[in-house]
Write an enzyme that holds these catalytic residues in place. Sequence first.
Site, PDB file in Angstrom:
ATOM      1  N   ASP A 171      66.274  75.565  57.969  1.00 24.65           N
ATOM      2  CA  ASP A 171      65.541  74.521  56.512  1.00 24.65           C
ATOM      3  C   ASP A 171      65.600  72.884  56.860  1.00 24.65           C
ATOM      4  OD1 ASP A 171      64.968  73.435  54.550  1.00 24.65           O
ATOM      5  OD2 ASP A 171      66.316  74.602  53.479  1.00 24.65           O
ATOM      6  N   LYS A 193      63.291  62.820  56.180  1.00 23.16           N
ATOM      7  CA  LYS A 193      61.677  63.524  55.802  1.00 23.16           C
ATOM      8  C   LYS A 193      60.584  63.082  55.059  1.00 23.16           C
ATOM      9  CE  LYS A 193      60.895  68.294  54.633  1.00 23.16           C
ATOM     10  NZ  LYS A 193      61.733  69.684  54.037  1.00 23.16           N
ATOM     11  N   GLU A 239      58.473  76.027  53.457  1.00 25.31           N
ATOM     12  CA  GLU A 239      59.711  76.631  52.198  1.00 25.31           C
ATOM     13  C   GLU A 239      59.866  77.877  51.224  1.00 25.31           C
ATOM     14  OE1 GLU A 239      60.701  72.915  51.493  1.00 25.31           O
ATOM     15  OE2 GLU A 239      61.362  72.240  53.401  1.00 25.31           O
ATOM     16  N   ASP A 266      60.519  75.580  44.228  1.00 23.47           N
ATOM     17  CA  ASP A 266      61.358  74.486  44.894  1.00 23.47           C
ATOM     18  C   ASP A 266      61.093  73.413  44.644  1.00 23.47           C
ATOM     19  OD1 ASP A 266      62.391  73.987  47.239  1.00 23.47           O
ATOM     20  OD2 ASP A 266      61.396  74.828  48.563  1.00 23.47           O
TER      21      ASP A 266
END
Lengths: 174, 628
Positions: free
Chosen positions: B25, B86, B183, B205
């Site tokens: 992850d 990211k 994810e 999420d």
Amino acid sequence: MDKLLKLNFFELFSIEPVFNINLEQIQNNMRELQKQYHPDKYSNQAIEVANQSLILSSYINEAYRTLASPLLRALYLLKLRGVEIDLVHETKFSHAFLLEQIEVREAIDDARDNQDFDQLLAIENELQAKEQKLVQQVNELFTSDKLELIIEPIKQLSFYVKLQQLVASSIAEI
Amino acid sequence: MALLQIAEPEMSGVPHQRNIAIGIDLGTTNSIVATVKSGEAVVLSDQDGKNLIPSVVNYGEDTVIVGRAAQKLRVTDPANTIVSVKRFMGRSFADLDPEITYPYKFVKQASHIQINTRQGIKDSVQVSADILKSLKALATDSLGEEAVGAVITVPAYFDDAQRIATKHAAELAGLNVLRLLNEPTAAAIAYGLDSKQEGIFLVYDLGGGTFDVSILRLNKGVFEVLAVSGDTHLGGDDFDHRLFCYILQKSNLSQLSDEDTALLLVKSREVKEQFSIKEKVALNVVLSNKKIVNILITRVEFEEIVHNLVQKTMLPVKKALRDAKLSKDDISEIIMVGGSTRLLPIRQAVREFFAKEPLTSINPDEVVAIGASIQANVLVGNTKDDWLLLDVTPLSLGVETMGGLTEKIIPRNSPIPVARAQEFTTYKDGQTAMTIHVVQGEREMVADCRSLARFTLRGIPPMVAGQPRIRITYQIDADGLLTVSAKEMSTGIISQIEVKPSYGLSGDEIQSMLAESIDNADKDMQMRFYQEAVVDAKALIDSIEKAIIQDSDLLLDGEMDKISHVSMQLKVKIARIVDDYTEATTQIKNLTNQLNDVSNNFASRRMNQAISASLKGKNVSQVLTENE
């Protein structure tokens, strides 16, 4: 896998080539086919085999999309029977129908400009109800094999599908 | 020679060789690596026993530090300490939110985001690769051997550019990427396969930088993603930022130094996290100008500050339900993922909307990595579990048509893999080329979508306008990555094209970066062996040439030809430009040995002659002394 790519969508899903299909059944068939041919099942194999599974898995998804949509299914079924409808150049509609189209489009634009999610959902529900009526009509015409009468409701159906796509992209935009 | 032993097929009693596969992850704030050990998914921890590795990289004078140690340098060395990289993946400088101030020196004219650090220019792919390298090392240390492959997770809402950038980073870190996995899907795998419960799951999420909603159905071993929605500019960092602004306002602060900004952002996060257990939090910080910030914030204040952000997450939830053609009552379970779902106002909002308690039994920080490791384990063939994941593409794919409008080819939420073809024709008589512009996004105008690729199709046979039929096929694979190909149909002339992404790195660039990153010490060693072999070879050629000049009368018939033939081969080899030093070293050594062989007899004869000549009129001790 090559053999399966030569089958038409109905054959691929092992069902009769008719308009009135069982949606749950094709959903199950799609899952069973993907369980066998999805690229994840071939990730350890030679690149040629993996590529073939990519093509076949895409073909299964395309078949599912076509069979699950009443408009695409009707057009596909007619094509198998040698009838091609050119929806792009079929532009003859009644005055009332065209007026309604314009009104709905304006309503969608307004709701989008106001970022009104609930209003867009309400428009979509109305459109779905109208689509449902036309689908019923198309189904009856297929059953009674009156294909000469089928083009008109299919043309109208395509307009309601387009309007629903417009609603969908408006919802995605807000 | 030893023969290989092959057991009879039915007899192979040796248990199936287990391949180690890992799930990673790669988060905005923290990264985690997990694996499946004897049928159970476990999160791997580093030497300090910590599972969460902060996604922070510090570029020092001659060090690259990743994780907690880098996190500490964030305050003292903000310009060289990259956090939340990211957010920069697959993005250009123009994409950055102008409201957020970054302490980095961006290279502004670059096509993708590049940061000028102490160690030179680093792009987001390289920074992410440094994080992945450190995770890979952690896994290798912890498992005792290298993983054969990895599943890397990405937010479901990542577009093609962001996915490719992630894949490139993994390749640069030397990982074999089995799959990019969304994810929320990973989280659903972790919960769904854990409970073996069939039904419809909604995954909420909220990570550090992105918000994703996915709806999945688990039915007879098939995990089907029904809809994906989200917001790529919403995450826990935004909550920190709101709190940070509130602290500035409440303490009458303005014009902070980069160090103080970084310090207060770290403190804002700590304050936010404490609200999950406390009613009020006291903040006490000394700034670089000795100014003291000392305030008390209550939970009610906090809830007010973040209220808008919390509400902002509900629209993607509604959109996802609509896309999946479901109502909120159809949802069997709500899965909470991402550290930010620990925030009480978030849990409260979800509970109220669904009138149901969301699932939180698996650690929300770890659940994605756990799901990724389960998928990785299946993909390397370690398990006979017969389940399959059917995912969708999160964004519509389209092409530019007349007037800068987008025509959608593959609508969002289409199951992948998917291939769709489209036919085009020419506009003018004799037209031999056309340009196709592929975009991703939901907006009507091309300018509002993300440009994926622009390519020109040449070599169309000259015909009357409207006659050529050019068939363009768009293929999205199971990773969600696009390839485009084109064919001219009417004449059977096939002109296949390959699309080069108009962003990020090309395959060649990755290859060269990979080559550079291979341990330089290893290369130096190969180079030294090569040079030693060359020196030896040259010395031999030299001595033989001198000997031939001195004692050509000692050469037998044909001997001269043999020697000069091998000697010439060796000279050519030495003069040649080398690209593989190990191979060149071997070749030079072999030829040197051959040259030794063919000149051996000649050398012996010279030696004998020299000895007999030198012995004339001398005693043994003289000869020995002379030869020393």
